[in-house]
Design an enzyme around this catalytic site. Structure first.
Site, PDB file in Angstrom:
ATOM      1  N   CYS A  67     -33.715 -58.896 -10.686  1.00 59.74           N
ATOM      2  CA  CYS A  67     -32.454 -58.354 -11.191  1.00 59.74           C
ATOM      3  C   CYS A  67     -32.701 -57.044 -11.938  1.00 59.74           C
ATOM      4  CB  CYS A  67     -31.798 -59.374 -12.114  1.00 59.74           C
ATOM      5  SG  CYS A  67     -30.151 -58.910 -12.650  1.00 59.74           S
ATOM      6  N   CYS A  82     -30.385 -64.532 -14.971  1.00 53.76           N
ATOM      7  CA  CYS A  82     -29.696 -63.255 -14.866  1.00 53.76           C
ATOM      8  C   CYS A  82     -28.475 -63.331 -13.951  1.00 53.76           C
ATOM      9  CB  CYS A  82     -30.676 -62.205 -14.335  1.00 53.76           C
ATOM     10  SG  CYS A  82     -29.973 -60.568 -14.162  1.00 53.76           S
TER      11      CYS A  82
END
Length: 381
Positions: free
Chosen positions: A123, A279
């Site tokens: 991410c 995330c």
């Protein structure tokens, strides 16, 4: 159901949307305390800031919203309140497609292959400092985030030592630090082209056809001042071209001081708890997420030492080597109480899970095998 934060910037050109972007720092704002303090440190140090909230939640999370559970609604509200208090513009950027392709597909494929994915690393490298940097951040002087990390920029400006011992408060010290950090980063961005030209000009001057100038030192990712909150592992896959454009305004502070600053600054979200989710998967249960995408594939659970079947797992992707929690439900009653048990091996080819009451059982087995092989080799000599 709450309305999603707007994201219409893509229809306008960068020059018309952000006419002074080259003089501003794009701050990634999640609505949490860390990124909010990072924003205020830069802003209060006189740095022109523009905040960006990333819209990357999944359709699964939107389903939660339809039941009155909005995992992003509080984030957006907090980010908006922090920016309103500081007088900093805030925009939402939709990167849902990129997140699905670059992170979710990676997560699912790695889990299906029997490996343990780390979506937070991807991410950061592919979304926050990847897709966002490519689409938005590249137009700005730098991109800042609330990560607990520090970095250097490849310029002599990095050698600047800021003596902060005489400052009276954490806010004063951090504002001075932010000023120096942005100044150093600005020097780096301005001199990078000049360094290249200087290097090219020196090529062949000594008649060898080889550059006589030294290459500039690479940017470095450094641990934060708080070893317990350090996030450099999750930033470890940032490339040089990404790291050179990133600022970590709170990297020099321990978490306790960040919290103290939030109180000192009277941030609207100062009492908010830290996020513990993966995330952008928010409140989704990770096992449920994997079950929705990969289903279940039951297989045997073996005791590593005896090779005896002692249970049935529901899918190897629900387990990782070193795992202890969550094993009791997949073991028979006769063995469940004999723990603690640890996952020591995942046999993808045979869809088998190997567990042991010895955490290092598999490592010891490999070590014994290596020792036996070495002994045999010695005897043959």
């Amino acid at each position: 159901m709450a309305s999603a934060p707007p994201s219409s910037w893509a229809t306008a050109s960068a020059a018309s949307r952000w006419p002074r972007a080259s003089e501003e720092v794009a701050v990634l704002l999640s609505g949490g305390v860390d990124s909010s303090v990072a924003l205020r440190l830069l802003h209060d140090a006189g740095v022109r800031c523009r905040a960006f909230y990333l819209r990357i939640w999944l359709e699964d999370e939107q389903a939660h919203a339809s039941r009155g559970e909005c995992p992003w609604e509080e984030d957006w509200a907090c980010a908006s309140a922090v920016c309103e208090q500081a007088g900093v513009p805030l925009e939402a950027v939709s990167l849902q497609d990129e997140y699905s392709q670059l992170v979710v597909e990676y997560l699912i494929s790695e889990a299906a292959a029997g490996r343990t994915p780390n979506p937070d690393i991807m991410c950061n490298s592919r979304i926050k400092f990847g897709a966002f940097l490519d689409k938005v951040g590249r137009h700005f002087a730098a991109v800042a985030s609330g990560h607990y990390a520090r970095s250097t920029v490849p310029t002599p400006s990095c050698a600047m030592v800021l003596d902060t011992r005489a400052t009276r408060s954490a806010q004063d010290r951090s504002a001075a630090y932010a000023t120096a950090m942005v100044a150093a980063h600005g020097d780096a961005s301005k001199t990078s082209v000049l360094k290249e030209r200087e290097l090219e000009a020196r090529v062949g001057q000594d008649g060898s056809g080889v550059a006589s100038a030294e290459l500039p030192a690479p940017a470095q990712l450094l641990m934060s001042a708080d070893p317990h909150k350090d996030q450099t592992y999750f930033l470890s896959q940032l490339r040089q071209d990404q790291l050179e454009r990133v600022l970590f305004p709170i990297g020099h502070l321990p978490k306790s001081e960040v919290r103290a600053l939030a109180e000192e600054l009277q941030l609207p979200n100062r009492q908010r708890k830290d996020s513990q989710g993966i995330c952008f998967l928010g409140q989704l249960n990770y096992d449920d997420f994997l079950r929705d995408h990969l289903g279940e594939r039951p297989g045997p659970v073996f005791e590593f030492e005896t090779k005896q079947v002692i249970g049935t797992h529901r899918g190897l992707w629900f387990h990782t080597v070193g795992q202890r929690r969550g094993l009791v439900p997949v073991l028979t009653n006769a063995f469940a109480a004999k723990g603690p048990w640890y996952v020591v091996k995942k046999d993808v080819e045979n869809n088998a899970l190997h567990v042991s009451r010895e955490y290092t059982a598999a490592d010891k087995s490999r070590a014994r095998a290596a020792a036996s092989k070495q002994l045999l080799h010695t005897r043959l000599l």
